[in-house]
Design a protein around this motif. Structure first.
Motif, PDB file in Angstrom:
ATOM      1  N   ASP A 106      49.440  70.025  61.367  1.00 48.10           N
ATOM      2  CA  ASP A 106      48.153  69.633  61.930  1.00 48.10           C
ATOM      3  C   ASP A 106      47.653  68.306  61.377  1.00 48.10           C
ATOM      4  OD1 ASP A 106      48.154  71.919  63.428  1.00 48.10           O
ATOM      5  OD2 ASP A 106      46.689  72.998  62.198  1.00 48.10           O
ATOM      6  N   ARG A 147      34.577  68.044  65.854  1.00 47.81           N
ATOM      7  CA  ARG A 147      33.565  68.842  66.551  1.00 47.81           C
ATOM      8  C   ARG A 147      32.430  69.264  65.630  1.00 47.81           C
ATOM      9  NH1 ARG A 147      38.400  71.049  68.994  1.00 47.81           N
ATOM     10  NH2 ARG A 147      38.330  72.912  67.677  1.00 47.81           N
ATOM     11  N   ARG A 193      40.036  68.567  65.629  1.00 44.90           N
ATOM     12  CA  ARG A 193      39.277  69.817  65.454  1.00 44.90           C
ATOM     13  C   ARG A 193      38.058  69.585  64.564  1.00 44.90           C
ATOM     14  NH1 ARG A 193      43.317  72.549  63.916  1.00 44.90           N
ATOM     15  NH2 ARG A 193      43.026  72.317  61.660  1.00 44.90           N
TER      16      ARG A 193
END
Length: 364
Positions: A78, A45, A42
Protein backbone atom coordinates in the motif's frame (compact mmCIF):
# COMPACT_ATOMS: atom_id res chain seq x y z
CA UNK A 1 4.04 2.50 -16.17
CA UNK A 2 1.98 5.61 -16.84
CA UNK A 3 3.44 8.25 -19.09
CA UNK A 4 5.37 10.64 -16.90
CA UNK A 5 3.32 13.79 -16.30
CA UNK A 6 5.80 15.29 -13.86
CA UNK A 7 9.30 15.44 -15.44
CA UNK A 8 10.76 17.13 -12.35
CA UNK A 9 10.27 13.90 -10.42
CA UNK A 10 12.47 12.06 -12.91
CA UNK A 11 15.15 14.70 -13.40
CA UNK A 12 18.70 13.34 -13.80
CA UNK A 13 20.41 12.37 -10.53
CA UNK A 14 23.00 15.14 -10.96
CA UNK A 15 20.31 17.85 -11.17
CA UNK A 16 18.76 19.47 -8.08
CA UNK A 17 15.18 20.59 -8.77
CA UNK A 18 13.73 23.87 -7.58
CA UNK A 19 12.18 23.09 -4.18
CA UNK A 20 8.64 24.31 -4.68
CA UNK A 21 8.54 22.79 -8.17
CA UNK A 22 9.48 19.40 -6.68
CA UNK A 23 6.94 19.83 -3.88
CA UNK A 24 4.06 20.63 -6.24
CA UNK A 25 4.91 17.75 -8.57
CA UNK A 26 5.27 15.28 -5.68
CA UNK A 27 1.92 16.26 -4.16
CA UNK A 28 0.15 15.87 -7.49
CA UNK A 29 1.80 12.46 -7.93
CA UNK A 30 0.99 11.14 -4.46
CA UNK A 31 -2.62 12.37 -4.38
CA UNK A 32 -3.67 11.56 -7.95
CA UNK A 33 -5.78 8.35 -7.97
CA UNK A 34 -3.85 7.15 -11.01
CA UNK A 35 -0.38 7.53 -9.49
CA UNK A 36 -0.65 7.80 -5.70
CA UNK A 37 -0.14 5.01 -3.22
CA UNK A 38 -3.18 3.30 -1.67
CA UNK A 39 -1.87 4.48 1.72
CA UNK A 40 -1.98 8.19 0.88
CA UNK A 41 -5.11 8.00 -1.26
CA UNK A 42 -6.91 6.38 1.67
CA UNK A 43 -5.34 8.71 4.23
CA UNK A 44 -6.32 11.78 2.21
CA UNK A 45 -9.97 11.22 3.07
CA UNK A 46 -9.24 11.99 6.74
CA UNK A 47 -7.28 15.20 6.09
CA UNK A 48 -8.98 18.53 6.79
CA UNK A 49 -7.18 20.21 3.90
CA UNK A 50 -6.48 19.53 0.22
CA UNK A 51 -2.77 18.66 -0.18
CA UNK A 52 -2.64 19.72 -3.83
CA UNK A 53 -4.59 22.95 -3.40
CA UNK A 54 -3.50 24.08 0.08
CA UNK A 55 0.20 23.09 0.34
CA UNK A 56 2.39 25.62 -1.47
CA UNK A 57 5.64 25.73 0.51
CA UNK A 58 7.69 23.38 2.66
CA UNK A 59 6.46 25.29 5.71
CA UNK A 60 2.95 24.13 4.79
CA UNK A 61 3.99 20.50 5.31
CA UNK A 62 3.27 21.02 9.00
CA UNK A 63 -0.41 20.74 8.03
CA UNK A 64 0.11 16.99 7.61
CA UNK A 65 -0.25 14.57 10.50
CA UNK A 66 2.79 12.57 11.51
CA UNK A 67 1.97 9.14 10.06
CA UNK A 68 5.22 7.26 10.65
CA UNK A 69 3.87 5.16 13.52
CA UNK A 70 1.28 3.78 11.07
CA UNK A 71 4.16 2.28 9.09
CA UNK A 72 4.63 -0.34 11.82
CA UNK A 73 1.47 -2.14 10.60
CA UNK A 74 0.76 -0.86 7.07
CA UNK A 75 0.99 -3.38 4.21
CA UNK A 76 4.07 -2.37 2.25
CA UNK A 77 2.22 -2.92 -1.03
CA UNK A 78 0.00 0.00 0.00
CA UNK A 79 3.04 2.29 0.21
CA UNK A 80 4.06 1.88 -3.44
CA UNK A 81 2.70 4.62 -5.74
CA UNK A 82 0.42 3.21 -8.42
CA UNK A 83 2.30 5.23 -11.02
CA UNK A 84 5.17 2.75 -10.84
CA UNK A 85 2.93 0.08 -12.35
CA UNK A 86 4.21 -3.46 -11.87
CA UNK A 87 6.88 -2.57 -9.35
CA UNK A 88 7.82 -5.97 -7.96
CA UNK A 89 11.30 -5.86 -9.47
CA UNK A 90 12.01 -2.23 -8.63
CA UNK A 91 11.04 -1.93 -4.97
CA UNK A 92 12.95 -2.89 -1.84
CA UNK A 93 11.52 -2.96 1.67
CA UNK A 94 13.58 -1.61 4.56
CA UNK A 95 12.87 -1.26 8.26
CA UNK A 96 13.83 1.14 11.02
CA UNK A 97 16.17 -0.04 13.74
CA UNK A 98 13.44 -0.68 16.28
CA UNK A 99 14.89 1.81 18.75
CA UNK A 100 11.44 2.98 19.90
CA UNK A 101 9.43 -0.21 19.49
CA UNK A 102 8.27 -2.39 16.62
CA UNK A 103 10.10 -1.46 13.40
CA UNK A 104 8.54 0.83 10.81
CA UNK A 105 8.72 -0.14 7.12
CA UNK A 106 9.33 1.97 4.05
CA UNK A 107 9.81 1.25 0.36
CA UNK A 108 12.83 2.20 -1.74
CA UNK A 109 12.45 2.26 -5.51
CA UNK A 110 15.47 1.85 -7.76
CA UNK A 111 15.26 5.44 -8.96
CA UNK A 112 15.45 6.77 -5.39
CA UNK A 113 18.38 4.52 -4.51
CA UNK A 114 20.22 5.69 -7.61
CA UNK A 115 19.52 9.36 -6.81
CA UNK A 116 20.49 9.24 -3.14
CA UNK A 117 23.65 7.19 -3.72
CA UNK A 118 24.71 9.49 -6.58
CA UNK A 119 24.39 12.46 -4.21
CA UNK A 120 26.53 10.76 -1.56
CA UNK A 121 29.15 9.90 -4.17
CA UNK A 122 29.31 13.53 -5.26
CA UNK A 123 29.90 14.52 -1.64
CA UNK A 124 32.76 12.01 -1.33
CA UNK A 125 34.39 13.30 -4.50
CA UNK A 126 34.07 16.93 -3.37
CA UNK A 127 35.70 16.00 -0.05
CA UNK A 128 38.55 14.21 -1.81
CA UNK A 129 37.80 10.85 -0.21
CA UNK A 130 40.05 8.06 -1.54
CA UNK A 131 38.92 5.78 -4.34
CA UNK A 132 39.99 2.30 -5.38
CA UNK A 133 40.10 0.97 -1.81
CA UNK A 134 38.26 -1.95 -0.22
CA UNK A 135 35.65 -1.21 2.42
CA UNK A 136 34.80 -2.97 5.69
CA UNK A 137 31.29 -2.25 6.97
CA UNK A 138 30.56 -2.77 10.67
CA UNK A 139 26.93 -1.95 10.11
CA UNK A 140 23.59 -3.74 9.82
CA UNK A 141 22.30 -5.08 6.51
CA UNK A 142 19.29 -7.40 6.21
CA UNK A 143 16.15 -5.29 6.68
CA UNK A 144 18.16 -2.07 7.09
CA UNK A 145 18.87 0.39 4.30
CA UNK A 146 22.39 0.99 5.65
CA UNK A 147 23.82 -2.20 4.11
CA UNK A 148 22.43 -1.62 0.62
CA UNK A 149 23.65 1.97 0.48
CA UNK A 150 27.15 1.05 1.66
CA UNK A 151 27.38 -1.77 -0.89
CA UNK A 152 26.49 0.59 -3.74
CA UNK A 153 28.92 3.24 -2.51
CA UNK A 154 31.82 0.79 -2.23
CA UNK A 155 31.25 -0.59 -5.73
CA UNK A 156 30.96 2.87 -7.23
CA UNK A 157 34.21 3.96 -5.55
CA UNK A 158 36.04 0.99 -7.05
CA UNK A 159 36.41 -1.22 -4.00
CA UNK A 160 35.33 -4.59 -2.68
CA UNK A 161 33.09 -4.70 0.38
CA UNK A 162 33.69 -6.83 3.46
CA UNK A 163 30.87 -7.21 5.97
CA UNK A 164 30.16 -8.89 9.31
CA UNK A 165 27.06 -10.57 10.75
CA UNK A 166 25.39 -7.70 12.58
CA UNK A 167 22.02 -7.81 14.37
CA UNK A 168 21.50 -4.50 16.23
CA UNK A 169 18.10 -5.51 17.57
CA UNK A 170 19.57 -8.31 19.67
CA UNK A 171 21.85 -5.83 21.44
CA UNK A 172 18.94 -3.41 22.00
CA UNK A 173 16.92 -6.25 23.51
CA UNK A 174 19.79 -7.25 25.79
CA UNK A 175 20.25 -3.67 27.00
CA UNK A 176 16.51 -3.17 27.55
CA UNK A 177 16.34 -6.35 29.64
CA UNK A 178 19.42 -5.49 31.68
CA UNK A 179 21.53 -8.26 30.12
CA UNK A 180 24.54 -6.00 29.74
CA UNK A 181 27.09 -8.82 29.86
CA UNK A 182 25.36 -10.53 26.95
CA UNK A 183 25.34 -7.26 25.01
CA UNK A 184 29.06 -6.90 25.68
CA UNK A 185 29.72 -10.45 24.45
CA UNK A 186 27.82 -9.71 21.25
CA UNK A 187 29.93 -6.61 20.72
CA UNK A 188 33.04 -8.77 21.14
CA UNK A 189 31.61 -11.12 18.52
CA UNK A 190 31.34 -8.21 16.06
CA UNK A 191 34.87 -7.02 16.79
CA UNK A 192 36.31 -10.52 16.44
CA UNK A 193 34.90 -10.69 12.92
CA UNK A 194 36.20 -7.22 12.13
CA UNK A 195 39.66 -8.01 13.48
CA UNK A 196 40.04 -11.05 11.25
CA UNK A 197 39.19 -9.02 8.15
CA UNK A 198 41.50 -6.15 9.14
CA UNK A 199 44.37 -8.54 9.83
CA UNK A 200 44.12 -10.56 6.62
CA UNK A 201 42.66 -8.26 3.95
CA UNK A 202 43.43 -4.91 2.35
CA UNK A 203 40.90 -2.50 3.86
CA UNK A 204 41.20 1.24 3.21
CA UNK A 205 37.72 2.46 4.21
CA UNK A 206 36.07 1.52 7.49
CA UNK A 207 32.34 2.14 7.99
CA UNK A 208 31.32 1.77 11.62
CA UNK A 209 28.86 2.97 14.21
CA UNK A 210 30.20 5.21 17.00
CA UNK A 211 29.75 2.59 19.76
CA UNK A 212 31.90 0.15 17.80
CA UNK A 213 34.52 2.80 17.04
CA UNK A 214 34.73 3.56 20.76
CA UNK A 215 35.16 -0.13 21.48
CA UNK A 216 37.89 -0.45 18.81
CA UNK A 217 39.67 2.48 20.44
CA UNK A 218 39.97 0.47 23.67
CA UNK A 219 41.66 -2.44 21.86
CA UNK A 220 45.33 -1.76 21.12
CA UNK A 221 45.54 -4.45 18.43
CA UNK A 222 42.47 -3.27 16.52
CA UNK A 223 43.51 0.37 16.82
CA UNK A 224 46.93 -0.48 15.40
CA UNK A 225 45.38 -2.35 12.47
CA UNK A 226 43.11 0.58 11.64
CA UNK A 227 45.93 3.12 11.85
CA UNK A 228 48.18 0.93 9.70
CA UNK A 229 45.79 0.29 6.82
CA UNK A 230 42.67 2.46 6.89
CA UNK A 231 42.66 5.88 5.26
CA UNK A 232 39.04 6.88 5.85
CA UNK A 233 36.54 6.13 8.63
CA UNK A 234 32.91 6.87 7.87
CA UNK A 235 30.80 6.79 11.03
CA UNK A 236 27.04 6.80 11.25
CA UNK A 237 24.11 4.94 12.78
CA UNK A 238 24.33 6.34 16.31
CA UNK A 239 25.18 9.50 18.22
CA UNK A 240 28.75 10.73 18.60
CA UNK A 241 29.38 13.59 21.04
CA UNK A 242 31.95 16.29 20.20
CA UNK A 243 34.50 15.17 22.80
CA UNK A 244 34.49 11.60 21.50
CA UNK A 245 34.77 12.84 17.92
CA UNK A 246 37.78 15.00 18.78
CA UNK A 247 39.44 12.19 20.72
CA UNK A 248 39.02 9.65 17.93
CA UNK A 249 40.12 12.09 15.24
CA UNK A 250 43.07 13.71 17.00
CA UNK A 251 44.46 11.02 19.32
CA UNK A 252 43.18 7.52 18.54
CA UNK A 253 43.21 7.63 14.72
CA UNK A 254 45.36 10.71 13.96
CA UNK A 255 46.40 9.56 10.48
CA UNK A 256 42.90 8.52 9.38
CA UNK A 257 40.29 10.89 7.99
CA UNK A 258 37.10 10.82 10.05
CA UNK A 259 33.80 11.68 8.34
CA UNK A 260 30.39 11.44 9.98
CA UNK A 261 26.88 10.78 8.81
CA UNK A 262 23.36 11.09 10.16
CA UNK A 263 20.59 8.95 8.77
CA UNK A 264 17.05 7.82 9.33
CA UNK A 265 14.85 5.29 7.62
CA UNK A 266 12.11 7.93 7.81
CA UNK A 267 13.96 10.17 5.35
CA UNK A 268 14.98 7.16 3.24
CA UNK A 269 18.67 7.74 3.63
CA UNK A 270 21.44 9.62 5.33
CA UNK A 271 23.28 12.92 5.14
CA UNK A 272 26.96 13.74 5.49
CA UNK A 273 28.81 15.78 8.06
CA UNK A 274 29.69 19.25 6.82
CA UNK A 275 33.45 19.17 6.05
CA UNK A 276 36.01 21.21 7.93
CA UNK A 277 33.77 22.02 10.90
CA UNK A 278 35.28 22.50 14.34
CA UNK A 279 33.42 21.77 17.53
CA UNK A 280 30.10 20.05 16.92
CA UNK A 281 29.26 17.97 13.85
CA UNK A 282 26.91 19.75 11.45
CA UNK A 283 24.70 17.86 9.01
CA UNK A 284 23.20 19.36 5.85
CA UNK A 285 20.18 17.62 4.29
CA UNK A 286 19.85 16.29 0.76
CA UNK A 287 17.65 19.25 -0.10
CA UNK A 288 14.94 19.48 -1.32
CA UNK A 289 14.23 15.74 -1.08
CA UNK A 290 15.10 15.70 2.62
CA UNK A 291 14.57 18.66 4.91
CA UNK A 292 14.76 19.36 8.63
CA UNK A 293 13.25 21.74 11.15
CA UNK A 294 14.43 22.12 14.74
CA UNK A 295 11.50 22.93 16.99
CA UNK A 296 10.22 23.31 20.50
CA UNK A 297 8.29 20.03 20.90
CA UNK A 298 5.65 21.73 23.05
CA UNK A 299 4.79 24.52 20.61
CA UNK A 300 6.04 23.23 17.26
CA UNK A 301 7.78 26.58 16.64
CA UNK A 302 11.38 26.73 15.46
CA UNK A 303 13.86 27.39 18.23
CA UNK A 304 16.38 30.25 17.78
CA UNK A 305 19.54 29.45 15.83
CA UNK A 306 22.15 27.90 18.09
CA UNK A 307 19.53 26.56 20.49
CA UNK A 308 18.61 22.90 20.95
CA UNK A 309 15.25 21.55 19.85
CA UNK A 310 13.64 18.38 18.55
CA UNK A 311 14.19 17.37 14.93
CA UNK A 312 11.29 17.32 12.47
CA UNK A 313 12.00 15.42 9.25
CA UNK A 314 10.48 15.59 5.78
CA UNK A 315 11.00 13.29 2.81
CA UNK A 316 9.48 14.42 -0.50
CA UNK A 317 10.17 12.40 -3.64
CA UNK A 318 8.45 10.32 -6.29
CA UNK A 319 9.07 7.23 -4.16
CA UNK A 320 7.49 8.30 -0.87
CA UNK A 321 5.95 11.20 0.98
CA UNK A 322 6.81 11.19 4.71
CA UNK A 323 6.48 14.62 6.29
CA UNK A 324 6.12 16.44 9.59
CA UNK A 325 7.76 13.58 11.47
CA UNK A 326 8.83 14.57 14.99
CA UNK A 327 11.93 12.41 15.40
CA UNK A 328 13.49 10.89 18.52
CA UNK A 329 16.54 13.15 18.16
CA UNK A 330 17.38 16.64 19.34
CA UNK A 331 19.89 18.96 17.68
CA UNK A 332 21.20 22.49 17.65
CA UNK A 333 19.47 24.59 15.00
CA UNK A 334 22.11 25.65 12.45
CA UNK A 335 21.65 28.08 9.59
CA UNK A 336 21.24 26.24 6.32
CA UNK A 337 23.40 26.70 3.30
CA UNK A 338 22.24 28.94 0.48
CA UNK A 339 19.42 27.37 -1.52
CA UNK A 340 18.77 24.65 1.04
CA UNK A 341 15.29 24.01 2.40
CA UNK A 342 14.87 24.19 6.17
CA UNK A 343 17.56 23.85 8.84
CA UNK A 344 20.88 22.11 9.23
CA UNK A 345 21.52 20.07 12.37
CA UNK A 346 24.33 20.41 14.90
CA UNK A 347 25.38 17.97 17.63
CA UNK A 348 22.55 15.49 17.15
CA UNK A 349 21.59 13.62 20.33
CA UNK A 350 18.96 10.96 20.99
CA UNK A 351 16.18 11.51 23.50
CA UNK A 352 16.34 9.24 26.53
CA UNK A 353 12.74 8.24 25.88
CA UNK A 354 10.30 8.76 23.04
CA UNK A 355 6.64 7.92 22.70
CA UNK A 356 6.58 6.50 26.20
CA UNK A 357 9.43 4.07 25.49
CA UNK A 358 13.12 4.16 26.34
CA UNK A 359 15.20 4.99 23.25
CA UNK A 360 18.03 2.43 23.24
CA UNK A 361 20.86 2.79 20.72
CA UNK A 362 23.02 -0.20 21.63
CA UNK A 363 25.46 -0.59 18.74
CA UNK A 364 23.20 1.11 16.14
Amino acid sequence: MLANEHPVLDCPPDRVPEPEELLRAALRWHFDPRTGSPFWLRRARSLDFDPVRDVHTFDDLRLFPNVVDELRETRVEDLVPRGYGDSSGRVRVYESGGTTGAPKRVVFTDDWLERSVAWSLRNMSERGHPEGLNWLALAPAGPHMFGEIIARQARARGGLLFTVDFDPRWVKKCVAQGRTEEAARYTEHLLEQAGHVLATQDVGVLVATPPLLERIARDARLTALVNKNVRLIRWSGAHMDPDTRDLLRDEVFPEVELSGGYGSTMILGGVDERPDTEGVSVFDPFSPYMSFRVVDPETGAEVPYGERGQVVMNHVSKTMLLVNNLERDTALRVRSREGQVGDSLGDVEPLASFGGRAAIEGVY
